[in-house]
Enzyme design. Structure first.
Site, short mmCIF file in Angstrom:
data_model
loop_
_atom_site.label_atom_id
_atom_site.label_comp_id
_atom_site.label_asym_id
_atom_site.label_seq_id
_atom_site.Cartn_x
_atom_site.Cartn_y
_atom_site.Cartn_z
N SER A 1 0.79 -1.23 0.00
CA SER A 1 0.00 0.00 0.00
C SER A 1 0.82 1.28 0.00
O SER A 1 0.26 2.36 -0.17
CB SER A 1 -0.95 0.01 1.19
OG SER A 1 -2.01 -0.89 0.97
N LYS B 1 0.33 3.40 -2.96
CA LYS B 1 -0.81 4.30 -3.07
C LYS B 1 -0.39 5.77 -3.07
O LYS B 1 -1.09 6.62 -3.63
CB LYS B 1 -1.80 4.02 -1.94
CG LYS B 1 -2.44 2.64 -2.05
CD LYS B 1 -3.25 2.25 -0.82
CE LYS B 1 -3.81 0.84 -0.98
NZ LYS B 1 -4.48 0.34 0.23
N TYR C 1 -4.39 -2.35 -10.01
CA TYR C 1 -4.19 -2.15 -8.57
C TYR C 1 -3.25 -3.21 -8.00
O TYR C 1 -2.31 -2.89 -7.24
CB TYR C 1 -5.55 -2.20 -7.87
CG TYR C 1 -5.48 -2.21 -6.37
CD1 TYR C 1 -5.15 -1.05 -5.66
CD2 TYR C 1 -5.74 -3.37 -5.64
CE1 TYR C 1 -5.09 -1.07 -4.28
CE2 TYR C 1 -5.68 -3.39 -4.27
CZ TYR C 1 -5.35 -2.24 -3.58
OH TYR C 1 -5.28 -2.25 -2.22
N TYR D 1 -4.29 3.66 8.16
CA TYR D 1 -5.62 3.07 8.38
C TYR D 1 -6.16 3.52 9.74
O TYR D 1 -6.08 4.71 10.08
CB TYR D 1 -5.55 1.55 8.24
CG TYR D 1 -4.73 1.09 7.07
CD1 TYR D 1 -5.05 1.49 5.78
CD2 TYR D 1 -3.59 0.31 7.23
CE1 TYR D 1 -4.29 1.10 4.69
CE2 TYR D 1 -2.82 -0.09 6.14
CZ TYR D 1 -3.18 0.31 4.87
OH TYR D 1 -2.42 -0.07 3.80
N VAL E 1 1.33 -3.71 3.98
CA VAL E 1 1.31 -4.97 4.71
C VAL E 1 2.52 -5.86 4.40
O VAL E 1 2.68 -6.91 5.01
CB VAL E 1 -0.01 -5.75 4.48
CG1 VAL E 1 -1.19 -4.98 5.01
CG2 VAL E 1 -0.18 -6.11 3.01
#
Length: 310
Positions: free
Chosen positions: A64, A67, A191, A241, A259
């Protein structure tokens, strides 16, 4: 304060012997195979000097953290139009939660949760084919890192495709609300390839320089200073998060986790920092990575909330 090289070496040594290391992500098979003994750290200072320790030159799946780079590309493509389809607020929920999408009509809270990043990929596919978008991402990270050897791990991308049922649900749900336009399988393929970027701590810290230096890398403008500041603001409030508030409280730097166990953190005007340790805390963020950053900030005073010059 001691020298940065000494501080980085000390922290890496402390992490090597740390008893509690978190739990390696096991729902993506290639990630489950990474030993939790791994720890790497890289710090790139504003003057260009690089300090590394531990496994800082071993590539890992940045997941992530990609992103941040996808958001940079999407803002370059459509500017502030992006915010009609993705919010800018912390989610307070897990990275792959579907709960808020129903009450908020398919508009993800921010671009750093999975749903938001899927919409960002859909925005990029409004102008590019999947192969072109993936190529654009690779060229961008190679450029900002100054490393042509950065690759996408195809085994990880395939494993994500094979196991990404919740991401498929998120994408289809947002498609039902009209917030995903391209075919879902193409959006998710893009993605998953973004998440499968493989980089070392050294490469990742180098890639973050444009966020540390008002949008510039080695004196060349990548994005505007205003956009760099806004991406940093989102990293501070949404980059971890439902653990983002605690990260800001303990560390006080914009950051983005993945992760795979990596974290990219930015001390604006001072340093770009990458840490990697694959064991995760319950929120999906690197346990030792957060601890290492907390110790780094404590020893350097780099928190954005630390008074400067006093």
């Amino acid at each position: 304060m001691g020298s940065i090289a000494a501080i980085v070496a000390e922290i890496a040594e402390e992490m090597r012997g740390h008893e509690h290391r978190g739990k390696v992500a096991d729902y993506i098979p290639p990630l489950a195979c990474v030993p939790d003994s791994k720890f790497g750290m890289a710090v790139v200072l504003h003057d260009g000097t690089v300090h590394v320790a531990g496994d800082a030159d071993e590539p890992f799946s940045i997941q992530s953290i990609s992103k941040v780079f996808a958001l940079t590309l999407a803002l370059g493509a459509v500017g502030d139009q992006l915010w009609a389809r993705v919010g800018r607020e912390p989610s307070g929920s897990a990275f792959n939660s579907i709960v808020q999408l129903e009450t908020e009509h398919g508009i993800p809270r921010n671009p750093f949760i999975n749903a938001g990043a899927i919409v960002v990929c859909d925005v990029l596919l409004g102008r590019l084919q999947p192969r072109e978008a993936i190529g654009q991402m690779l060229r961008f990270v190679r450029m900002v890192a100054g490393h042509e050897g950065i690759v996408i791990d195809e085994a990880v991308a395939r494993a994500e495709q094979d196991t990404g049922f919740r991401n498929m649900a998120l994408a289809n749900y947002m498609r039902a609300f009209g917030n995903v336009h391209a075919p879902v399988e193409l959006v998710l393929g893009t993605y998953f390839h973004f998440c499968a970027l493989s980089m070392s701590c050294r490469q990742l810290a180098l890639a973050g320089r444009y966020l540390m230096d008002d949008g510039r890398t080695e004196g060349h403008s990548v994005i505007s200073a205003r956009r760099a500041r806004r991406i940093n603001a989102l990293m501070m409030s949404c980059g971890h998060y439902d653990n983002s508030g605690d990260f800001a409280y303990r560390i006080g730097l914009p950051g983005k986790s993945g992760v795979g166990g990596g974290i990219l953190a930015v001390a604006p005007g001072i340093a770009s920092i990458a840490v990697w340790s694959p064991g995760l805390n319950p929120s999906g963020n690197s346990h030792l990575g957060q601890l290492a950053l907390e110790r780094l900030v404590h020893r350097t005073g780099w928190s954005v909330f630390e008074p400067r010059g006093g």
